[in-house]
Design an enzyme around this catalytic site. Structure first.
Site, PDB file in Angstrom:
ATOM      1  CB  SER A 258      -1.315  38.817 -10.545  1.00  0.00           C
ATOM      2  OG  SER A 258      -0.754  40.060 -10.768  1.00  0.00           O
ATOM      3  CE  LYS A 262      -5.498  43.125 -12.534  1.00  0.00           C
ATOM      4  NZ  LYS A 262      -4.888  43.758 -11.427  1.00  0.00           N
ATOM      5  CD1 TRP A 349       1.601  46.749  -9.855  1.00  0.00           C
ATOM      6  CD2 TRP A 349       1.923  48.961  -9.861  1.00  0.00           C
ATOM      7  NE1 TRP A 349       1.305  47.200 -11.107  1.00  0.00           N
ATOM      8  CE2 TRP A 349       1.487  48.557 -11.143  1.00  0.00           C
ATOM      9  CE3 TRP A 349       2.190  50.309  -9.635  1.00  0.00           C
ATOM     10  CZ2 TRP A 349       1.319  49.461 -12.200  1.00  0.00           C
ATOM     11  CZ3 TRP A 349       2.013  51.208 -10.686  1.00  0.00           C
ATOM     12  CH2 TRP A 349       1.580  50.785 -11.942  1.00  0.00           C
ATOM     13  CG  HIS A 399       2.904  40.614  -7.655  1.00  0.00           C
ATOM     14  ND1 HIS A 399       1.643  40.981  -7.278  1.00  0.00           N
ATOM     15  CD2 HIS A 399       2.810  40.180  -8.940  1.00  0.00           C
ATOM     16  CE1 HIS A 399       0.807  40.790  -8.294  1.00  0.00           C
ATOM     17  NE2 HIS A 399       1.498  40.293  -9.312  1.00  0.00           N
TER      18      HIS A 399
END
Ligand code: GTR
Length: 420
Positions: A258, A262, A349, A399
């Site tokens: 998540s 990044k 998302w 997720h």
């Protein structure tokens, strides 16, 4: 009073994000026509035709990401002082050596302490390791009682038993399923993890806490956001790993989920000492293309998390077409080192298809550099990994980081690093 202020800010961004998640575009037919920049074309329009050209082009792309997306991390000229704070030679039922190492990062008269949790297989070293931040404190990663609880700021979270922004016993072992430590130890890998808030607490404090506080810096348009700060922290851990004989620092796999996915990608792009990079459900500002405007967008992320990226990134809120780079080029600047991107079916998302297309569009750079690239141009079915120098899968479920994900990462690591 200050604490109250930050709690309100935090709640506001949470409510904002929740409302946006319901409103975002999840319809492929509503994606605007968009042009992806070609990583193999210089800013002046000329084409990259050789490995030598690519070195220059890579530099150009890296600078654009620094200036427009993540911000510029200052050079590190300080000292790192490691201290072992605990050691268990019979951890995980005798399977592992477990250590906690404090790293004191000293820059002039300013310093910051971070605590590493290290698990190494009980076999002859040096071993390859996975390096990644945890969200809930080192004590959340396994349920072993000896692991200390962070003293730095933690997000209040009823489920994890965090209140008053302080970690507690209630969080112990909460993320065991996301780490799968036994699995990776039995495959011959070690784990180095640290709590991300030790490097930079995850709230907008106006640029003073965590590692930002080590530098006297007035924030401007290109100053480093938290993602760059977290990535920078991973490089400091690498500095230490290079001095630690039981770890094979040439085989360090940087991994994150998540927002920390990044971070792993930006760390891999910024520091070529990382041998492999894994992005788990990293989404917007990670592996997902921004120009698709699907799921989370640049405007949404910058509003909900104003501290993650540099101020310049705000220029592209609702103006993704104007972005001079897109995230396939972030994967490309990791080349030729292997990178794995994982999505989850119910995590729309994070735009799984946008993550897949980033792999497709990064592939020509890997091919130019003599690697296999990414052998797919159509989205694979769920739970069917595509493997080249770029790996990809979309898992069933939401997720999260699951055993399935780890199993693919371990296979990928074995195939690229084991016999090197
Ligand atoms: C979400 C955010 C995502 C992702 C995620 C996470 O709220 O919108 O970009 O990074 O947080 O880090 O869990």
């Amino acid at each position: 009073m200050k604490k109250f202020f930050f709690t309100i800010l935090f709640l506001q961004s949470f409510v904002f994000l929740y409302s946006q998640q319901n409103k975002a575009n999840y319809d492929e037919s509503k994606i605007p026509a968009y042009n992806l920049p070609d990583p193999l074309i210089f800013n002046n329009g000329s084409r990259v035709t050789s490995k030598e050209d690519w070195i220059k082009r890579r530099n150009e792309l890296y600078k654009t990401f620094e200036n427009e997306v993540y911000g510029i991390a200052p050079q590190w000229k300080g000292k790192i002082i490691p201290t072992e704070i605990s050691s268990d030679l019979q951890a995980m039922n005798g399977k592992a050596i477990r250590k906690e190492i404090n790293l004191k990062l000293k820059n002039g008269n300013k310093e910051l302490n971070v605590t590493l949790l290290v698990y190494l297989p009980n076999s002859a070293g040096p071993v390859p390791v996975f390096l990644g931040y945890n969200f809930g404190g080192n004590h959340s990663v396994t349920d072993e009682p000896g692991i200390s609880i962070p003293t730095s700021w933690m997000r209040n979270d009823e489920e994890d038993g965090v209140s008053q922004n302080k970690g507690s016993e209630k969080g112990r072992g909460k993320s065991v399923s996301q780490w799968q430590v036994s699995e990776l130890l039995s495959r011959g890998y070690g784990l180095v993890t640290l709590y991300y808030g030790d490097i930079d607490p995850d709230f907008d404090d106006g640029f003073t806490n965590g590692v930002h506080g080590l530098y006297d810096q007035k924030p401007d348009q290109t100053s480093w956001g938290s993602v760059a700060a977290w990535a920078w922290g991973l490089s400091r851990v690498m500095d230490w790993m290079e001095t630690y004989p039981s770890i094979d620092s040439k085989k360090v796999i940087v991994i994150g989920h998540s927002r920390l996915g990044k971070t792993a990608l930006w760390a891999g792009a910024s520091d070529t000492r990382f041998a492999m990079v894994i992005s788990n459900n990293s989404g917007c500002g990670g592996a997902a293309l921004s120009k698709r405007i699907y799921g989370e967008t640049v405007g949404i992320i910058n509003t909900a998390f104003p501290h993650w990226f540099c101020n310049n990134f705000n220029k592209y809120n609702e103006k993704e077409a104007a972005l001079p780079v897109d995230q396939h080029e972030l994967l490309a600047i990791i080349a030729p080192r292997p990178v794995y991107v994982a999505s989850a079916e119910d995590d729309q998302w994070a735009d799984p298809k946008g993550e897949f297309l980033a792999c497709v569009n990064a592939s020509p750079v890997y091919v130019l550099l003599g690697c296999k690239g990414f052998p797919a141009d159509k989205m694979p079915p769920v739970n069917s990994p595509v493997i080249g120098a770029i790996g990809y899968h979309i898992r069933t479920g939401g997720h999260d980081v699951k055993l399935y994900d780890w199993q693919q990462y371990l296979e990928f690591a074995d195939s690229h690093l084991k016999n090197r």
